[in-house]
Design a protein around this motif. Structure first.
Motif, PDB file in Angstrom:
ATOM      1  N   GLN A  60      11.622   0.746   1.251  1.00 39.00           N
ATOM      2  CA  GLN A  60      10.432  -0.012   0.854  1.00 39.00           C
ATOM      3  C   GLN A  60       9.312   0.178   1.868  1.00 39.00           C
ATOM      4  O   GLN A  60       8.155   0.380   1.514  1.00 39.00           O
ATOM      5  CB  GLN A  60      10.789  -1.494   0.716  1.00 39.00           C
ATOM      6  CG  GLN A  60       9.651  -2.352   0.211  1.00 39.00           C
ATOM      7  CD  GLN A  60      10.083  -3.794   0.017  1.00 39.00           C
ATOM      8  OE1 GLN A  60      11.208  -4.183   0.323  1.00 39.00           O
ATOM      9  NE2 GLN A  60       9.194  -4.604  -0.514  1.00 39.00           N
ATOM     10  N   TYR A  61       9.660   0.120   3.147  1.00 35.20           N
ATOM     11  CA  TYR A  61       8.662   0.315   4.193  1.00 35.20           C
ATOM     12  C   TYR A  61       8.078   1.716   4.137  1.00 35.20           C
ATOM     13  O   TYR A  61       6.873   1.907   4.312  1.00 35.20           O
ATOM     14  CB  TYR A  61       9.306   0.078   5.566  1.00 35.20           C
ATOM     15  CG  TYR A  61       8.405   0.478   6.707  1.00 35.20           C
ATOM     16  CD1 TYR A  61       7.404  -0.379   7.157  1.00 35.20           C
ATOM     17  CD2 TYR A  61       8.520   1.729   7.304  1.00 35.20           C
ATOM     18  CE1 TYR A  61       6.557  -0.007   8.190  1.00 35.20           C
ATOM     19  CE2 TYR A  61       7.676   2.111   8.336  1.00 35.20           C
ATOM     20  CZ  TYR A  61       6.703   1.240   8.774  1.00 35.20           C
ATOM     21  OH  TYR A  61       5.858   1.614   9.787  1.00 35.20           O
ATOM     22  N   PHE A  63       7.421   3.867   1.770  1.00 31.36           N
ATOM     23  CA  PHE A  63       6.368   4.191   0.808  1.00 31.36           C
ATOM     24  C   PHE A  63       5.014   3.616   1.224  1.00 31.36           C
ATOM     25  O   PHE A  63       3.980   4.264   1.048  1.00 31.36           O
ATOM     26  CB  PHE A  63       6.772   3.742  -0.598  1.00 31.36           C
ATOM     27  CG  PHE A  63       7.894   4.573  -1.160  1.00 31.36           C
ATOM     28  CD1 PHE A  63       7.741   5.940  -1.331  1.00 31.36           C
ATOM     29  CD2 PHE A  63       9.109   4.011  -1.488  1.00 31.36           C
ATOM     30  CE1 PHE A  63       8.762   6.734  -1.823  1.00 31.36           C
ATOM     31  CE2 PHE A  63      10.151   4.794  -1.980  1.00 31.36           C
ATOM     32  CZ  PHE A  63       9.978   6.151  -2.149  1.00 31.36           C
ATOM     33  N   ALA A  64       5.001   2.418   1.810  1.00 33.84           N
ATOM     34  CA  ALA A  64       3.745   1.866   2.321  1.00 33.84           C
ATOM     35  C   ALA A  64       3.262   2.673   3.526  1.00 33.84           C
ATOM     36  O   ALA A  64       2.068   2.967   3.667  1.00 33.84           O
ATOM     37  CB  ALA A  64       3.927   0.397   2.694  1.00 33.84           C
ATOM     38  N   ASP A  65       4.196   3.052   4.398  1.00 40.25           N
ATOM     39  CA  ASP A  65       3.867   3.822   5.594  1.00 40.25           C
ATOM     40  C   ASP A  65       3.264   5.178   5.233  1.00 40.25           C
ATOM     41  O   ASP A  65       2.295   5.626   5.851  1.00 40.25           O
ATOM     42  CB  ASP A  65       5.141   3.999   6.424  1.00 40.25           C
ATOM     43  CG  ASP A  65       4.874   4.599   7.790  1.00 40.25           C
ATOM     44  OD1 ASP A  65       4.027   4.053   8.529  1.00 40.25           O
ATOM     45  OD2 ASP A  65       5.521   5.605   8.132  1.00 40.25           O
ATOM     46  N   GLN A  67       1.540   5.993   2.625  1.00 41.14           N
ATOM     47  CA  GLN A  67       0.159   5.827   2.166  1.00 41.14           C
ATOM     48  C   GLN A  67      -0.789   5.591   3.345  1.00 41.14           C
ATOM     49  O   GLN A  67      -1.905   6.105   3.367  1.00 41.14           O
ATOM     50  CB  GLN A  67       0.066   4.678   1.151  1.00 41.14           C
ATOM     51  CG  GLN A  67       0.806   4.949  -0.149  1.00 41.14           C
ATOM     52  CD  GLN A  67       0.337   6.206  -0.856  1.00 41.14           C
ATOM     53  OE1 GLN A  67      -0.825   6.596  -0.775  1.00 41.14           O
ATOM     54  NE2 GLN A  67       1.254   6.862  -1.552  1.00 41.14           N
ATOM     55  N   ARG A  68      -0.332   4.828   4.331  1.00 42.55           N
ATOM     56  CA  ARG A  68      -1.156   4.619   5.529  1.00 42.55           C
ATOM     57  C   ARG A  68      -1.432   5.939   6.243  1.00 42.55           C
ATOM     58  O   ARG A  68      -2.562   6.207   6.661  1.00 42.55           O
ATOM     59  CB  ARG A  68      -0.451   3.655   6.501  1.00 42.55           C
ATOM     60  CG  ARG A  68      -0.410   2.229   6.028  1.00 42.55           C
ATOM     61  CD  ARG A  68       0.156   1.333   7.140  1.00 42.55           C
ATOM     62  NE  ARG A  68       0.620   0.095   6.570  1.00 42.55           N
ATOM     63  CZ  ARG A  68       1.903  -0.248   6.443  1.00 42.55           C
ATOM     64  NH1 ARG A  68       2.854   0.557   6.860  1.00 42.55           N
ATOM     65  NH2 ARG A  68       2.224  -1.402   5.922  1.00 42.55           N
ATOM     66  N   ARG A  71      -3.883   8.159   4.306  1.00 44.19           N
ATOM     67  CA  ARG A  71      -5.266   7.704   4.517  1.00 44.19           C
ATOM     68  C   ARG A  71      -5.748   8.100   5.911  1.00 44.19           C
ATOM     69  O   ARG A  71      -6.882   8.541   6.090  1.00 44.19           O
ATOM     70  CB  ARG A  71      -5.372   6.192   4.319  1.00 44.19           C
ATOM     71  CG  ARG A  71      -5.375   5.760   2.868  1.00 44.19           C
ATOM     72  CD  ARG A  71      -5.792   4.303   2.705  1.00 44.19           C
ATOM     73  NE  ARG A  71      -4.895   3.384   3.387  1.00 44.19           N
ATOM     74  CZ  ARG A  71      -3.762   2.902   2.870  1.00 44.19           C
ATOM     75  NH1 ARG A  71      -3.382   3.247   1.648  1.00 44.19           N
ATOM     76  NH2 ARG A  71      -3.008   2.066   3.562  1.00 44.19           N
ATOM     77  N   GLN A  78       0.985  11.436  -3.384  1.00 43.37           N
ATOM     78  CA  GLN A  78       1.524  10.557  -4.405  1.00 43.37           C
ATOM     79  C   GLN A  78       3.035  10.729  -4.440  1.00 43.37           C
ATOM     80  O   GLN A  78       3.545  11.834  -4.280  1.00 43.37           O
ATOM     81  CB  GLN A  78       0.909  10.827  -5.776  1.00 43.37           C
ATOM     82  CG  GLN A  78       1.153  12.185  -6.374  1.00 43.37           C
ATOM     83  CD  GLN A  78       0.546  12.289  -7.764  1.00 43.37           C
ATOM     84  OE1 GLN A  78      -0.174  11.413  -8.215  1.00 43.37           O
ATOM     85  NE2 GLN A  78       0.850  13.358  -8.448  1.00 43.37           N
TER      86      GLN A  78
END
Length: 195
Positions: A60-61, A63-65, A67-68, A71, A78
Motif C-alpha cells: 500500500q505504501y 504505490f503512494a511512494d 507517485q511521489r 512527481r 502509471q
C-alpha cells in the motif's frame, strides 16, 4: 573512467524511476554505465527476499511512494493493469543485446510497462517494441530463446546475487553497492571520493 553497473528488471517500478535518471547522472559524473539485466524473482529466491506486494502495508505504501517519486523526477508513471508480469522474454532480449542497443531496449521496456501500461509479458508487445526501435521484431524474439541469451541472463542474475544484491535497482561502483532509486547523492559522494 569509473563505471556504474546497473542491475535491473523491467518489472520493478523503482528500477523504472532510477532508469529515468541514471544516464544523466552517469554523464554528469563522467562515468561509464553498464546495464545488466536480471530476473528479479530469481534474485529474490537467491537471497530470501520477497516482493513488497506480499506485505500488505508495504504494498500500500509503495504505490503512494511511487507517485511521489514520479512527481519529484517529473516523469510519467502509471501502475500497470497487469502487475506483476513475467519479464523473462524481455530480459532475455536485453541479454541478447549489448551496449547502446541494450540501453535502448531497457528504456523502451521500462517505459512501455510503467508509462504506457503495455503488458511486456506478451510476445506481440515485445515484437512491436522491437519494431519501434528499428529492430527486426521476430528475429529479436527468436534470439531471446537462444542458449546464449538464456545463459547470459542467468549469469547476470547469479552475479548480482553473489555480489550481495537483493533487489532492483542495484548499482555497483567498484565494490560499493547501492540499492534503490534514491541513492544518487550517495553514489555521487562515492565517485567524488574515488576521484
Amino acid at each position: 573512467m569509473a563505471t556504474i553497473e546497473f542491475y535491473w528488471d523491467a518489472v520493478s517500478p523503482y528500477t523504472y524511476l532510477a532508469a529515468t535518471q541514471i544516464e544523466r547522472f552517469a554523464a554528469e559524473h563522467g562515468t561509464a554505465l553498464v546495464w545488466k539485466p536480471v530476473l528479479l524473482g530469481k534474485l529474490f529466491e537467491a537471497c530470501g527476499n520477497r516482493a513488497p506486494l506480499t506485505v500488505p502495508a508495504k504494498g500500500q505504501y509503495m504505490f503512494a511512494d511511487l507517485q511521489r517519486w514520479a512527481r519529484h523526477y517529473g516523469v510519467p508513471l502509471q501502475v500497470p493493469s497487469a502487475f506483476p508480469v513475467s519479464t523473462l522474454n524481455a530480459q532475455r532480449i536485453a541479454s541478447a543485446l549489448g551496449g547502446e542497443d541494450r540501453a535502448r531496449w531497457a528504456r523502451a521496456t521500462l517505459g512501455a510497462y510503467w508509462a504506457r501500461n503495455l503488458d511486456i509479458s506478451q510476445p506481440p508487445v515485445l515484437e512491436a517494441l522491437a519494431t519501434e526501435l528499428g529492430f527486426d521484431g521476430p528475429d529479436l524474439l527468436a534470439r531471446a530463446q537462444t542458449p546464449e541469451a538464456k545463459e547470459q541472463l542467468k549469469a547476470y542474475t547469479d552475479e548480482a546475487a553473489q555480489r550481495g544484491a537483493f533487489g532492483a535497482p542495484t548499482f555497483f561502483i567498484g565494490d560499493a553497492m547501492f540499492w534503490g532509486n534514491d541513492r544518487f547523492e550517495l553514489m555521487a559522494s562515492t565517485l567524488a571520493d574515488a576521484a
